[in-house]
Design an enzyme around this catalytic site. Sequence first.
Site: not given
Ligand SMILES: NC(=O)c1ccc[n+]([C@@H]2O[C@H](COP(=O)([O-])OP(=O)(O)OC[C@H]3O[C@@H](n4cnc5c(N)ncnc54)[C@H](OP(=O)(O)O)[C@@H]3O)[C@@H](O)[C@H]2O)c1
Length: 272
Positions: A60, A88, A149, A168, A172, A201
């Site tokens: 974690d 990530n 982000s 958030y 960020k 995404v």
């Molecule tokens: N999706 C978008 O549109 C978007 C846009 C801009 C930026 N982002 C960035 O892209 C990255 C990935 O986002 P996503 O959309 O793929 O989100 P997601 O599907 O919610 O995945 C988040 C990941 O972070 C892990 N995580 C959360 N808390 C954690 C902790 N304390 N220690 C270790 N791992 C932890 C989660 O693991 P668990 O399964 O254990 O919860 C999960 O694997 C993030 O940095 C997000 O800010 C995403």
Amino acid sequence: MPSFAVIGASRGIGLELVRQLSASPTNTVVVTVRNKEKSTYLNDLVRRSENNNVHVVEADVVDQHAMDHAAAEVTKITGGALDVLVHNAARTEGENTIKGFLDYETPEKLDEEFIASFKVNVLGVVHTVNAFLPLLRKGTAKKIIVIGSEGGDCSLVWRIRLANAAAYGTTKAAENMVATKYAAELESEDFTVASVSPGIVDVSKTAAESGFYVPSEELMPTVNKIMNGILAAFPKATTITPEESCRRLVSFIDSAGPADSGIFHPSAEYID
Ligand SMILES: NC(=O)c1ccc[n+]([C@@H]2O[C@H](COP(=O)([O-])OP(=O)(O)OC[C@H]3O[C@@H](n4cnc5c(N)ncnc54)[C@H](OP(=O)(O)O)[C@@H]3O)[C@@H](O)[C@H]2O)c1
């Protein structure tokens, strides 16, 4: 044998990044997750992987000792060096992620969300980099990539007039500063430290629950309001698949060098 560690990649963008990186048989990919047993999408990927080059370690990011232990496990897998670190992990769970400062039921709930977000989105990166730095120093690529982000970029947030996602976005933004600080710290060692956006995404296919990126029905009007604000400021903005997002991220990771350090790299849709 390039080696990669992808931190917090049980699902979503991190999961797809692991799939694309591990498709090359010469790569070694170590993934950290909070809970191995519950990381069903990743476990499935590991089972199907023909290259046997994905290794999963539990940690974690809020816990420095857990990250140190993860780095020690990676040392055993790679022989002590690491080429590329991708951070990530982010706190994206629940409707709290979408709230503005005025949307919390109590001041305690606001404080709770801000502190929890700070621990993951800001201190989490510091814990990760501090734990893996000795390995990265022995690697050949010396790259630290933070998945950032637009929600943490002040000038973009102002153009969109985005009041939502306060905890958030604030954390960020601080995450970008963490990357910039490490870029300054490590410049003399020829490190590349950059934060990069994955774009907007759609991660719903591998979602654990509803949240910021996978909103429930009640949250849809707010999400639509946010999307309309984004489109008004950036007409090219569009939702992309994890596959497309990670194709761009892998290309960025491959080509990034010291000249890309110290700044946040927005997704193509947000560049005029
Ligand atoms: N999706 C978008 O549109 C978007 C846009 C801009 C930026 N982002 C960035 O892209 C990255 C990935 O986002 P996503 O959309 O793929 O989100 P997601 O599907 O919610 O995945 C988040 C990941 O972070 C892990 N995580 C959360 N808390 C954690 C902790 N304390 N220690 C270790 N791992 C932890 C989660 O693991 P668990 O399964 O254990 O919860 C999960 O694997 C993030 O940095 C997000 O800010 C995403």
